[in-house]
Design a protein around this motif. Sequence first.
Motif, PDB file in Angstrom:
ATOM      1  N   ASP A  52       0.777  -1.244   0.000  1.00 12.57           N
ATOM      2  CA  ASP A  52       0.000   0.000   0.000  1.00 12.57           C
ATOM      3  C   ASP A  52       0.808   1.292   0.000  1.00 12.57           C
ATOM      4  O   ASP A  52       0.498   2.221  -0.723  1.00 12.57           O
ATOM      5  N   ASN A  53       1.827   1.343   0.876  1.00 14.16           N
ATOM      6  CA  ASN A  53       2.481   2.643   1.049  1.00 14.16           C
ATOM      7  C   ASN A  53       3.599   2.917   0.042  1.00 14.16           C
ATOM      8  O   ASN A  53       4.364   3.855   0.192  1.00 14.16           O
ATOM      9  N   HIS A  73       0.453   5.520  -4.960  1.00 18.72           N
ATOM     10  CA  HIS A  73      -0.948   5.927  -4.909  1.00 18.72           C
ATOM     11  C   HIS A  73      -1.784   4.727  -5.349  1.00 18.72           C
ATOM     12  O   HIS A  73      -1.541   4.142  -6.395  1.00 18.72           O
ATOM     13  N   ASN A  74      -2.751   4.351  -4.514  1.00 11.02           N
ATOM     14  CA  ASN A  74      -3.573   3.170  -4.798  1.00 11.02           C
ATOM     15  C   ASN A  74      -4.673   3.520  -5.796  1.00 11.02           C
ATOM     16  O   ASN A  74      -5.804   3.797  -5.419  1.00 11.02           O
ATOM     17  N   ASP A  89      -6.255   1.503  -0.340  1.00  8.62           N
ATOM     18  CA  ASP A  89      -5.207   1.485   0.671  1.00  8.62           C
ATOM     19  C   ASP A  89      -5.795   1.031   2.013  1.00  8.62           C
ATOM     20  O   ASP A  89      -6.710   1.658   2.547  1.00  8.62           O
ATOM     21  N   LEU A 129      -4.938   3.860   4.792  1.00  4.26           N
ATOM     22  CA  LEU A 129      -5.388   5.231   4.579  1.00  4.26           C
ATOM     23  C   LEU A 129      -6.764   5.322   3.929  1.00  4.26           C
ATOM     24  O   LEU A 129      -7.370   6.391   3.917  1.00  4.26           O
ATOM     25  N   GLY A 152      -8.407  12.373  -9.141  1.00  2.00           N
ATOM     26  CA  GLY A 152      -7.087  11.999  -9.625  1.00  2.00           C
ATOM     27  C   GLY A 152      -6.207  13.217  -9.793  1.00  2.00           C
ATOM     28  O   GLY A 152      -6.569  14.318  -9.379  1.00  2.00           O
ATOM     29  N   CYS A 153      -5.048  13.026 -10.385  1.00  3.81           N
ATOM     30  CA  CYS A 153      -4.067  14.110 -10.511  1.00  3.81           C
ATOM     31  C   CYS A 153      -4.124  14.806 -11.859  1.00  3.81           C
ATOM     32  O   CYS A 153      -3.927  16.009 -11.941  1.00  3.81           O
ATOM     33  N   VAL A 182      -0.220  20.652  -7.381  1.00  5.75           N
ATOM     34  CA  VAL A 182      -0.936  19.416  -7.739  1.00  5.75           C
ATOM     35  C   VAL A 182      -1.183  18.597  -6.469  1.00  5.75           C
ATOM     36  O   VAL A 182      -2.290  18.129  -6.200  1.00  5.75           O
ATOM     37  N   CYS A 183      -0.142  18.433  -5.672  1.00  8.11           N
ATOM     38  CA  CYS A 183      -0.213  17.614  -4.457  1.00  8.11           C
ATOM     39  C   CYS A 183      -1.047  18.326  -3.387  1.00  8.11           C
ATOM     40  O   CYS A 183      -1.817  17.701  -2.657  1.00  8.11           O
ATOM     41  N   CYS A 213      -4.913  17.873  -2.704  1.00  6.64           N
ATOM     42  CA  CYS A 213      -5.428  16.809  -1.841  1.00  6.64           C
ATOM     43  C   CYS A 213      -4.725  16.742  -0.486  1.00  6.64           C
ATOM     44  O   CYS A 213      -5.290  16.238   0.473  1.00  6.64           O
ATOM     45  N   HIS A 214      -3.467  17.192  -0.423  1.00  9.83           N
ATOM     46  CA  HIS A 214      -2.687  17.070   0.815  1.00  9.83           C
ATOM     47  C   HIS A 214      -2.390  18.454   1.389  1.00  9.83           C
ATOM     48  O   HIS A 214      -1.273  18.726   1.851  1.00  9.83           O
ATOM     49  N   HIS A 227       9.518  12.755  -3.053  1.00 12.02           N
ATOM     50  CA  HIS A 227       8.559  11.695  -3.425  1.00 12.02           C
ATOM     51  C   HIS A 227       8.524  11.488  -4.932  1.00 12.02           C
ATOM     52  O   HIS A 227       8.753  12.418  -5.706  1.00 12.02           O
ATOM     53  N   SER A 239       6.186   5.361   1.737  1.00 15.01           N
ATOM     54  CA  SER A 239       5.756   6.740   1.507  1.00 15.01           C
ATOM     55  C   SER A 239       6.179   7.244   0.128  1.00 15.01           C
ATOM     56  O   SER A 239       6.437   8.446  -0.036  1.00 15.01           O
TER      57      SER A 239
HETATM   58  C1  HEC Z   1      -6.697  13.478  -6.027  1.00 12.53           C
HETATM   59  C2  HEC Z   1      -6.082  13.568  -4.718  1.00 12.53           C
HETATM   60  C3  HEC Z   1      -4.598  13.382  -4.591  1.00 12.53           C
HETATM   61  C4  HEC Z   1      -3.593  14.092  -5.207  1.00 12.53           C
HETATM   62  C5  HEC Z   1      -3.738  15.191  -6.250  1.00 12.53           C
HETATM   63  C6  HEC Z   1      -2.356  13.610  -4.649  1.00 12.53           C
HETATM   64  N1  HEC Z   1      -2.600  12.616  -3.730  1.00 12.53           N
HETATM   65 FE1  HEC Z   1      -1.249  11.675  -2.577  1.00 12.53          FE
HETATM   66  N2  HEC Z   1      -2.712  10.511  -1.757  1.00 12.53           N
HETATM   67  C7  HEC Z   1      -4.057  10.626  -2.036  1.00 12.53           C
HETATM   68  C8  HEC Z   1      -4.787   9.596  -1.308  1.00 12.53           C
HETATM   69  C9  HEC Z   1      -6.288   9.349  -1.368  1.00 12.53           C
HETATM   70  C10 HEC Z   1      -3.834   8.886  -0.549  1.00 12.53           C
HETATM   71  C11 HEC Z   1      -4.079   7.720   0.405  1.00 12.53           C
HETATM   72  C12 HEC Z   1      -4.401   6.444  -0.301  1.00 12.53           C
HETATM   73  C13 HEC Z   1      -3.294   5.978  -1.183  1.00 12.53           C
HETATM   74  O1  HEC Z   1      -2.151   5.778  -0.721  1.00 12.53           O
HETATM   75  O2  HEC Z   1      -3.559   5.849  -2.386  1.00 12.53           O
HETATM   76  C14 HEC Z   1      -2.539   9.477  -0.866  1.00 12.53           C
HETATM   77  C15 HEC Z   1      -1.348   9.050  -0.326  1.00 12.53           C
HETATM   78  C16 HEC Z   1      -0.126   9.678  -0.548  1.00 12.53           C
HETATM   79  C17 HEC Z   1       1.109   9.284   0.071  1.00 12.53           C
HETATM   80  C18 HEC Z   1       1.291   8.182   1.102  1.00 12.53           C
HETATM   81  C19 HEC Z   1       1.268   6.841   0.459  1.00 12.53           C
HETATM   82  C20 HEC Z   1       1.066   5.756   1.470  1.00 12.53           C
HETATM   83  O3  HEC Z   1       0.234   4.868   1.197  1.00 12.53           O
HETATM   84  O4  HEC Z   1       1.704   5.785   2.532  1.00 12.53           O
HETATM   85  C21 HEC Z   1       2.080  10.119  -0.391  1.00 12.53           C
HETATM   86  C22 HEC Z   1       3.538  10.116  -0.043  1.00 12.53           C
HETATM   87  C23 HEC Z   1       1.446  11.023  -1.327  1.00 12.53           C
HETATM   88  N3  HEC Z   1       0.111  10.730  -1.393  1.00 12.53           N
HETATM   89  C24 HEC Z   1       2.109  12.025  -2.004  1.00 12.53           C
HETATM   90  C25 HEC Z   1       1.535  12.803  -3.005  1.00 12.53           C
HETATM   91  C26 HEC Z   1       2.284  13.701  -3.853  1.00 12.53           C
HETATM   92  C27 HEC Z   1       3.766  13.935  -3.772  1.00 12.53           C
HETATM   93  C28 HEC Z   1       1.386  14.281  -4.689  1.00 12.53           C
HETATM   94  C29 HEC Z   1       1.664  15.265  -5.794  1.00 12.53           C
HETATM   95  C30 HEC Z   1       2.564  14.790  -6.846  1.00 12.53           C
HETATM   96  C31 HEC Z   1       0.075  13.739  -4.375  1.00 12.53           C
HETATM   97  N4  HEC Z   1       0.218  12.852  -3.361  1.00 12.53           N
HETATM   98  C32 HEC Z   1      -1.101  14.093  -5.003  1.00 12.53           C
HETATM   99  C33 HEC Z   1      -4.640  11.561  -2.864  1.00 12.53           C
HETATM  100  C34 HEC Z   1      -3.961  12.452  -3.666  1.00 12.53           C
END
Ligand code: HEC
Length: 347
Positions: free
Chosen positions: A118-119, A122-123, A131, A134, A157-158, A234-235, A238-239, A311, A320
Amino acid sequence: MRVTMPDNLHKWVLILLLVLLPTTLQAKIPDDIVCSNCHTMHNSQAGESMTSSSLYGLLLSTCSGCHTGLDGTSAIAANTQAPAVMHSSSAPGNSSGSNNMLAGGSFYWVSTTGGNTDNTGHNVIGLSSEDADLGTTPPGNSGTPLGSQLTCAGSRGCHGNSGIQNEVQALKAHHQDDTAPLDGSSVGMSYRFLSSVIGSEDADWEYTYASDDHNQYKGGSIWNSAATDTITSVCARCHGDYHGNPGVGTTGASPWVRHPTDIDLSTYGGEFANYITYEVFVPVASTTGLTLVDSNVQTAGNGIVTCISCHRAHGSQYDSILRWDYRAWPGTVDPIYGCGVCHSSKN
Ligand code: HEC
Ligand code: HEC
Ligand code: HEC
Ligand code: HEC
Ligand code: HEC
């Protein structure tokens, strides 16, 4: 009475489409592959019963269907020539000597094929189950879940238009002319179809790379930058709490409560002064995102920390979705230990 259709009707439909579509048609999709590698006209061929496909755009395949390389060494998927972000039989390399993994990384490790860890990524739906830890809640999003599991594009999505849920409808970009410089004016004219984001695209997605052969990202010029054209934005969609949210008390200087992004390391001197030549494994963004940073990381505006400095966006073999093995320090590490590229005195 049954109307007889000419055998080659579908060919005429295609020719008609070609005549009607603008001349920039082949700007992105390579010229040497025919429409039928990617599209179906009737959802059946040779009198087979029609498949009840739910794919939009008369497409033969989903995003990951086209973007999967057969083995860990493919940069592009053979049939569609799409950049491979998923690998179906073996893991792509990721070391400082070879980078069969493209810039965004690979979904291999988070996918069912690669062990469903999972980690490590992105699932994304279709590639991996939800995931387990999460769920659908992005960390740093004040506990608010997405409406469903992640998709490649659209509102969950992204890539593409974040206001449209269907991922193909959110894109409409593959056929668009995207001659540089990208200005973010449409999905097609955005960096890697990340709507409104600016940057310079390396032609082979960093399959081959060097300090003067890489993607160039655009960064913000302040830790809580509200710009929507940077790679970190972009990130942050959602974060958000991991980026600018001032509610997560910080004054924008040391001591930080989270690792800062959208700050320029060239303004700090000290240990950061040793990061001079661009290191593709630890990318830094620039304020314009348009001119390649090479041996001038220390020039003001060229050393901006982004989420993807540490990342990968899609997946990696590390926890991560990190670019290197964070927990293995100080051991013998390959790829290079990235924290030390910037924090050189800690290496
Ligand atoms: C559309 C929403 C969305 C965007 C945009 C997004 N994320 Fe995420 N991210 C999530 C979700 C939902 C999770 C938890 C579920 C999973 O891991 O898929 C997550 C989990 C993560 C994790 C932890 C993974 C784990 O499972 O431990 C990291 C690191 C991360 N994102 C980094 C990023 C980065 C860097 C970007 C930009 C490039 C980004 N995310 C953009 C939705 C998003
Ligand atoms: C029918 C095959 C096919 C499908 C389906 C498909 N792609 Fe692509 N994609 C391609 C090809 C071929 C390219 C390479 C075109 C180019 O960049 O020259 C590409 C390029 C891309 C790029 C890189 C663009 C760039 O600037 O280099 C992104 C991002 C992308 N696709 C995302 C997606 C997403 C998200 C989906 C699903 C909504 C999707 N693709 C569905 C074939 C496909
Ligand atoms: C390598 C794969 C690929 C090839 C070859 C290809 N397409 Fe597409 N096409 C796509 C993808 C992926 C989409 C949907 C996503 C998007 O538009 O970004 C699409 C969308 C479309 C659309 C509707 C959406 C839009 O962007 O306007 C039309 C019409 C279309 N294609 C026509 C054609 C024609 C005609 C040909 C042959 C000259 C062709 N395509 C060849 C991958 C391909
Ligand atoms: C300086 C390197 C670095 C930068 C920059 C960075 N991260 Fe991280 N991130 C890490 C490390 C290391 C971990 C895992 C250890 C930890 O949680 O402290 C992590 C963990 C995560 C997680 C997983 C948290 C969890 O609960 O499992 C997410 C999500 C994430 N980062 C998103 C982001 C986003 C979004 C950005 C940009 C705003 C970002 N990161 C910038 C190094 C970084
Ligand atoms: C792209 C360059 C870059 C990378 C990679 C990077 N950092 Fe940083 N880091 C910075 C900058 C710049 C600061 C801000 C320094 C300041 O405020 O004095 C910072 C701040 C920090 C701080 C807070 C220091 C303080 O005074 O509050 C810690 C701790 C830290 N980084 C640890 C790490 C770790 C661990 C990693 C690897 C997972 C890492 N960094 C990777 C550039 C980077």
